[in-house]
Design an enzyme around this catalytic site. Structure first.
Site, PDB file in Angstrom:
ATOM      1  N   SER A  99       9.455 -65.358  72.104  1.00 35.42           N
ATOM      2  CA  SER A  99       9.974 -63.954  72.021  1.00 35.42           C
ATOM      3  C   SER A  99       8.866 -62.841  71.956  1.00 35.42           C
ATOM      4  CB  SER A  99      10.728 -63.779  70.562  1.00 35.42           C
ATOM      5  OG  SER A  99      11.649 -64.565  70.585  1.00 35.42           O
ATOM      6  N   ASN A 110      23.862 -65.883  68.324  1.00 32.17           N
ATOM      7  CA  ASN A 110      25.266 -66.138  68.453  1.00 32.17           C
ATOM      8  C   ASN A 110      26.152 -65.512  69.767  1.00 32.17           C
ATOM      9  OD1 ASN A 110      24.454 -68.297  66.764  1.00 32.17           O
ATOM     10  ND2 ASN A 110      26.150 -67.934  65.147  1.00 32.17           N
ATOM     11  N   GLU A 111      25.867 -64.351  69.777  1.00 32.82           N
ATOM     12  CA  GLU A 111      26.579 -63.820  70.885  1.00 32.82           C
ATOM     13  C   GLU A 111      26.115 -64.273  72.061  1.00 32.82           C
ATOM     14  OE1 GLU A 111      25.141 -62.281  68.292  1.00 32.82           O
ATOM     15  OE2 GLU A 111      27.064 -61.362  67.291  1.00 32.82           O
ATOM     16  N   GLU A 145      17.105 -77.589  71.033  1.00 28.09           N
ATOM     17  CA  GLU A 145      16.834 -76.678  69.696  1.00 28.09           C
ATOM     18  C   GLU A 145      18.432 -76.387  69.273  1.00 28.09           C
ATOM     19  OE1 GLU A 145      15.353 -72.819  70.362  1.00 28.09           O
ATOM     20  OE2 GLU A 145      14.747 -72.600  68.495  1.00 28.09           O
ATOM     21  N   SER A 184       7.658 -68.212  64.250  1.00 29.26           N
ATOM     22  CA  SER A 184       7.883 -68.676  63.074  1.00 29.26           C
ATOM     23  C   SER A 184       6.556 -69.703  62.512  1.00 29.26           C
ATOM     24  CB  SER A 184       8.878 -69.618  62.851  1.00 29.26           C
ATOM     25  OG  SER A 184      10.340 -68.973  62.861  1.00 29.26           O
ATOM     26  N   GLN A 213       6.171 -71.470  67.919  1.00 24.25           N
ATOM     27  CA  GLN A 213       6.774 -71.204  69.182  1.00 24.25           C
ATOM     28  C   GLN A 213       6.554 -70.036  69.489  1.00 24.25           C
ATOM     29  OE1 GLN A 213      10.926 -70.847  68.848  1.00 24.25           O
ATOM     30  NE2 GLN A 213      11.344 -71.218  70.995  1.00 24.25           N
TER      31      GLN A 213
HETATM   32  C1  LIG Z   1      13.859 -66.473  61.285  1.00 27.10           C
HETATM   33  C2  LIG Z   1      13.521 -66.214  62.536  1.00 27.10           C
HETATM   34  C3  LIG Z   1      12.744 -67.204  63.262  1.00 27.10           C
HETATM   35  C4  LIG Z   1      12.323 -66.952  64.632  1.00 27.10           C
HETATM   36  N1  LIG Z   1      11.338 -67.696  65.019  1.00 27.10           N
HETATM   37  C5  LIG Z   1      11.297 -67.592  66.372  1.00 27.10           C
HETATM   38  C6  LIG Z   1       9.932 -68.387  67.015  1.00 27.10           C
HETATM   39  O1  LIG Z   1       9.341 -69.158  66.213  1.00 27.10           O
HETATM   40  N2  LIG Z   1       9.501 -67.987  67.985  1.00 27.10           N
HETATM   41  C7  LIG Z   1      10.159 -67.183  69.087  1.00 27.10           C
HETATM   42  O2  LIG Z   1       9.761 -67.058  69.937  1.00 27.10           O
HETATM   43  N3  LIG Z   1      11.176 -66.602  68.499  1.00 27.10           N
HETATM   44  C8  LIG Z   1      11.643 -66.448  67.230  1.00 27.10           C
HETATM   45  N4  LIG Z   1      12.472 -65.889  66.671  1.00 27.10           N
HETATM   46  C9  LIG Z   1      13.103 -64.723  67.543  1.00 27.10           C
HETATM   47  C10 LIG Z   1      14.671 -65.096  67.953  1.00 27.10           C
HETATM   48  O3  LIG Z   1      14.504 -65.729  69.183  1.00 27.10           O
HETATM   49  C11 LIG Z   1      15.213 -63.589  68.596  1.00 27.10           C
HETATM   50  O4  LIG Z   1      15.383 -63.066  67.370  1.00 27.10           O
HETATM   51  C12 LIG Z   1      16.400 -63.842  69.188  1.00 27.10           C
HETATM   52  O5  LIG Z   1      16.246 -64.257  70.644  1.00 27.10           O
HETATM   53  C13 LIG Z   1      17.044 -62.580  69.361  1.00 27.10           C
HETATM   54  O6  LIG Z   1      16.273 -61.425  69.633  1.00 27.10           O
HETATM   55  P1  LIG Z   1      16.091 -60.348  69.173  1.00 27.10           P
HETATM   56  O7  LIG Z   1      15.717 -60.138  67.585  1.00 27.10           O
HETATM   57  O8  LIG Z   1      15.233 -59.281  70.011  1.00 27.10           O
HETATM   58  O9  LIG Z   1      17.522 -59.263  69.021  1.00 27.10           O
HETATM   59  P2  LIG Z   1      18.041 -58.590  70.270  1.00 27.10           P
HETATM   60  O10 LIG Z   1      18.094 -59.384  71.582  1.00 27.10           O
HETATM   61  O11 LIG Z   1      17.543 -57.234  70.386  1.00 27.10           O
HETATM   62  O12 LIG Z   1      19.635 -58.849  69.896  1.00 27.10           O
HETATM   63  C14 LIG Z   1      20.221 -57.781  68.714  1.00 27.10           C
HETATM   64  C15 LIG Z   1      21.586 -57.940  68.556  1.00 27.10           C
HETATM   65  O13 LIG Z   1      22.095 -57.797  69.758  1.00 27.10           O
HETATM   66  C16 LIG Z   1      23.026 -58.636  70.454  1.00 27.10           C
HETATM   67  N5  LIG Z   1      22.925 -58.861  71.929  1.00 27.10           N
HETATM   68  C17 LIG Z   1      21.797 -58.984  72.433  1.00 27.10           C
HETATM   69  N6  LIG Z   1      22.060 -58.995  73.984  1.00 27.10           N
HETATM   70  C18 LIG Z   1      23.255 -59.338  73.768  1.00 27.10           C
HETATM   71  C19 LIG Z   1      24.408 -59.503  74.867  1.00 27.10           C
HETATM   72  N7  LIG Z   1      24.288 -59.539  76.182  1.00 27.10           N
HETATM   73  N8  LIG Z   1      25.798 -59.540  74.424  1.00 27.10           N
HETATM   74  C20 LIG Z   1      26.169 -59.442  73.081  1.00 27.10           C
HETATM   75  N9  LIG Z   1      25.337 -59.097  72.301  1.00 27.10           N
HETATM   76  C21 LIG Z   1      23.933 -59.075  72.750  1.00 27.10           C
HETATM   77  C22 LIG Z   1      22.500 -60.018  69.636  1.00 27.10           C
HETATM   78  O14 LIG Z   1      23.240 -61.050  69.755  1.00 27.10           O
HETATM   79  C23 LIG Z   1      22.044 -59.414  68.302  1.00 27.10           C
HETATM   80  O15 LIG Z   1      23.373 -59.867  67.398  1.00 27.10           O
HETATM   81  C24 LIG Z   1      12.815 -65.900  65.198  1.00 27.10           C
HETATM   82  C25 LIG Z   1      13.978 -64.908  64.787  1.00 27.10           C
HETATM   83  C26 LIG Z   1      14.109 -65.269  63.288  1.00 27.10           C
HETATM   84  C27 LIG Z   1      15.172 -64.188  62.829  1.00 27.10           C
END
Ligand SMILES: Cc1cc2nc3c(=O)[nH]c(=O)nc-3n(C[C@H](O)[C@H](O)[C@H](O)COP(=O)(O)OP(=O)(O)OC[C@H]3O[C@@H](n4cnc5c(N)ncnc54)[C@H](O)[C@@H]3O)c2cc1C
Lengths: 378, 314
Positions: A128, A359-360, A243, A160, A125
């Site tokens: 991101s 989860n947020e 999902e 992933s 996928q």
């Molecule tokens: C093991 C793993 C596998 C993954 N696999 C895939 C994949 O296969 N394909 C893919 O496309 N993506 C994948 N992801 C990415 C995943 O979808 C993102 O990590 C997720 O969308 C969060 O984005 P970020 O990591 O940039 O965190 P951020 O968006 O920077 O967020 C960091 C923290 O800030 C909080 N936050 C952000 N915005 C808000 C808000 N508005 N209000 C409150 N809190 C907020 C978040 O909840 C989080 O706790 C994977 C991630 C992991 C950890």
């Protein structure tokens, strides 16, 4: 109100159980987050597919059994109870396939789905990006119109199993001037196409569980566009509920994990200090199973899954961590050893509250769409 | 397999809801707490007419039961409306006596029809000063106590606890082990209803209460606590009905833990998000807040029920 399965469904369960009993590998496969493990899991997918157990809910013409939702849930209960290997094809099966069923063309379905079912083509996928996590609609990777298709440039991340996968599906900006949620295109591309560079990223335990993708003028033919260009957001979101909702985490996984935890607790002499937490793991697995049965019953009478999916996501992701923490605490000093199933499961569980929509964000959806609270500043 | 309430069951919930909403339960609870049970007894009769107590009484003793799923449906509504009185105990009394033609034939029709309120002491008997039938569980036997003494207040002002007096009439030489399942199931359902009411009231409050120029319900810290409350309550609900279908000790205990813990956590959230107004006795929220705590330990506290889930000795 009825929790008894029909005799035909129980016969299906018995058939699945018998097949699994004679096919599940005696020794666990190596971790699917390693090259060796990935290959072993592909072989397992082929074995499942040979007897049409890899995608039981799909139509038979694509390799499934037309089994329907309830039998899929039954199959998953048996699958995890039999301690069968994790599914290397899960992103394709749970995210791309439902999208193709709803929005793909017949040509796409018959070309893409059968090799997916056999594990010949494993999908990653690519949603991101470095600057687009929770705020996915801010993504910047581009798709530019070209002769017979589209030309992709930009960077994707956290994909992933992309280090070993074959193809990817993802969202790209096809109309730079359009509003954020419009002007996106949803398409499929080859991870080995010219212009694609895959750089593995190592997760906490050092395994290359995900990867970064650098895309430099990667050609995608028109036949690999899903739905209409510009409609990518709507199409992707219409299946993202899968999902978080039913399909990514079936209850069977947690029922089996809770059973293993109780076994471990008994082996360790039933220590009273963790008794309540072990009981909560049992209660949580049962709650998740019954919540799913209730949701499936509603779904089968024609109601959409809806924002309830977000409660599902929050529940299983937090449950999974609590269960694994309890296991590691029971193991005491052995809990530090990294080469056990419990440790691998623990590391995996830690990511649950992050992926599939943090989860947020899910709590915002529950509060706004289920409780009707006012939208606030994001 | 169709794990959903039937249309009749949902209609039963709606009709009870309408009956209880029309009864102005908050003021009735306050008078009950002050010792005036007239309005409460009148409502009790209407609840009985709606068939609630008959659900726990077998047909041969003028009931329609036992029907645990419908009982669960009913007790969720009783909890949502904070109905006072020994509701669970009356159900338990029916379960304790159902297997014995005598005294069942003599006592159960009165419980089913709402003419008599029963309570059960183990060790404390709820509302024994109001109940017509005070049962005591002693030495593995069921006794009809000649009354109760030493009345003490509960954390929930609508509940009064007393110790049954010794002596009386021996009603059953054994305590049927499955009887407690009925008390547990009804308590779990009542607690779920209490939690749902607390959540609804809090959602309404934070949608209106303005601070910093916006409704407090638009703050993420507020929203997320309520999202967690909703999630915990919605995952307790299927456990409740799953337990009503199976009536096994482990399933009922699991439902009791999940519903009571979810309701209690919701109570904590509700109090916090209401601010100081929620901390007052005069505001109606208090009627549910204190009940959430009391139900948590009634008829099997969290540790006891968790041990049952694991089949562990206590
Ligand atoms: C093991 C793993 C596998 C993954 N696999 C895939 C994949 O296969 N394909 C893919 O496309 N993506 C994948 N992801 C990415 C995943 O979808 C993102 O990590 C997720 O969308 C969060 O984005 P970020 O990591 O940039 O965190 P951020 O968006 O920077 O967020 C960091 C923290 O800030 C909080 N936050 C952000 N915005 C808000 C808000 N508005 N209000 C409150 N809190 C907020 C978040 O909840 C989080 O706790 C994977 C991630 C992991 C950890």
């Amino acid at each position: 109100m009825d929790l008894t399965h029909s005799p035909a469904d129980e016969a299906f369960r018995a058939e699945a159980r018998a097949w699994l009993a004679s096919h599940v590998p005696a020794a666990p496969l190596p971790s699917l987050e390693t090259e060796e493990g990935f290959a072993a899991h592909r072989t397992w997918e082929a074995e499942l597919a040979a007897d049409r157990w890899s995608v039981v809910s799909w139509p038979a013409e694509y390799g499934g059994r037309d089994a329907g939702l309830m039998r899929w849930l039954i199959f998953e209960e048996e699958y995890y109870a039999a301690r069968a290997p994790g599914r290397v094809s899960q992103n394709g099966i749970h995210l791309l396939a439902p999208t193709l069923f709803d929005h793909g063309t017949e040509e796409q379905r018959s070309r893409v789905l059968p090799p997916m079912a056999r594990g010949e083509v494993v999908w990653a996928q690519a949603w991101s990006e470095p600057e687009a996590g929770s705020d996915l609609a801010s993504l910047r990777s581009r798709a530019v119109r070209t002769d017979g298709g589209w030309c992709l440039s930009g960077q994707k991340t956290w994909s992933s199993r992309a280090a070993f996968a074959d193809r990817a599906f993802g969202l790209f900006r096809s109309e730079p001037e359009a509003p954020r949620h419009q002007g996106l295109i949803y398409l499929m591309f080859d991870l080995r196409a010219p212009g694609v560079t895959v750089r593995p990223i190592h997760r906490l335990d050092g395994k290359p569980a995900f990867a970064e993708l650098f895309l430099d003028e990667v050609f995608v033919p028109d036949e690999d566009v899903i739905g209409e260009p510009g409609e990518g957001w709507r199409i992707a979101m219409s299946t993202a509920g899968n999902e978080r909702g039913l399909t990514l985490r079936s209850p069977g996984r947690y029922l089996a994990a809770a059973d293993r935890l109780v076994e471990l607790w008994r082996e360790r002499g039933c220590p009273v200090r963790v008794q309540d937490r072990v009981a909560d793991a049992v209660i949580g697995a049962r709650a998740y199973q019954l919540f799913t049965y209730a949701g499936a019953s509603r779904f089968l009478q024609g109601e959409p899954l809806g924002p309830e999916s977000s409660m599902n996501k929050v529940f299983w992701s937090e449950y999974d961590i609590a269960l694994h923490e309890t296991a590691l605490d029971l193991l005491g000093e052995e809990g530090e050893l990294a080469d056990t199933d419990w440790a691998e499961g623990y590391v995996f569980s830690l990511a649950g509250p992050l992926y599939a929509g943090a989860n947020e964000i899910q709590r915002d959806i529950i509060a706004e769409r289920l409780l009707g609270l006012p939208k606030g500043r994001r | 397999m169709r794990f959903l309430l039937t249309e009749e069951q949902r209609a039963f919930a709606r009709s009870l809801d309408a009956l209880l909403a029309a009864a102005d339960t908050p003021s009735l609870v306050r008078s009950w707490s002050a010792g005036d049970t007239t309005a409460g007894r009148a409502l009790w009769s209407r609840i009985a007419e709606a068939g609630v107590f008959a659900l726990a009484v077998p047909e041969e003793f003028e009931g329609v039961g036992p029907l645990p799923v419908e009982l669960g449906v009913a007790f969720v509504e009783l909890g949502r409306h904070a109905v006072p009185g020994p509701l669970v105990e009356t159900v338990l009394a029916a379960a304790l006596l159902s297997g014995r033609p005598e005294p069942a034939g003599r006592l159960l029709p009165q419980l089913a029809s709402g003419k008599a309120l029963a309570t059960v002491g183990a060790p404390y008997a709820l509302d024994a000063d109001t109940a017509d039938l005070v049962l005591a569980l002693r030495d593995g036997q069921v006794w009809r106590a000649p009354g109760a003494r030493n009345i003490r207040p509960s954390l929930d002002p609508a509940r009064r606890l007393a110790t049954p007096l010794p002596g009386g009439e021996l009603l059953s030489p054994v305590i049927p082990p499955e009887a407690v399942l009925w008390a547990r199931l009804a308590t779990a359902a009542q607690a779920l209803g209490v939690g749902l009411a607390l959540l609804d009231r809090t959602v309404a409050h934070v949608g209106q209460r303005v601070q910093f120029g916006v409704p407090t319900g638009s703050f993420q810290a507020v929203k997320h606590r309520l999202a967690d409350a909703r999630t915990a309550l919605e995952f307790a609900r299927p456990l409740l009905f799953g337990a009503a279908l199976s009536m096994t000790p482990a399933d009922v205990a699991a439902a009791k833990v999940a519903a009571c813990e979810a309701a209690y956590a919701t109570a904590r959230t509700a109090l916090q998000l209401h601010g100081a107004i929620g901390y007052t006795a005069e505001y109606d929220l208090s009627l549910w807040l204190t009940k959430a705590r009391a139900l948590r330990t009634a008829w099997g506290g969290p540790a006891e029920c968790r041990a049952v889930v694991l089949g562990a000795p206590r």
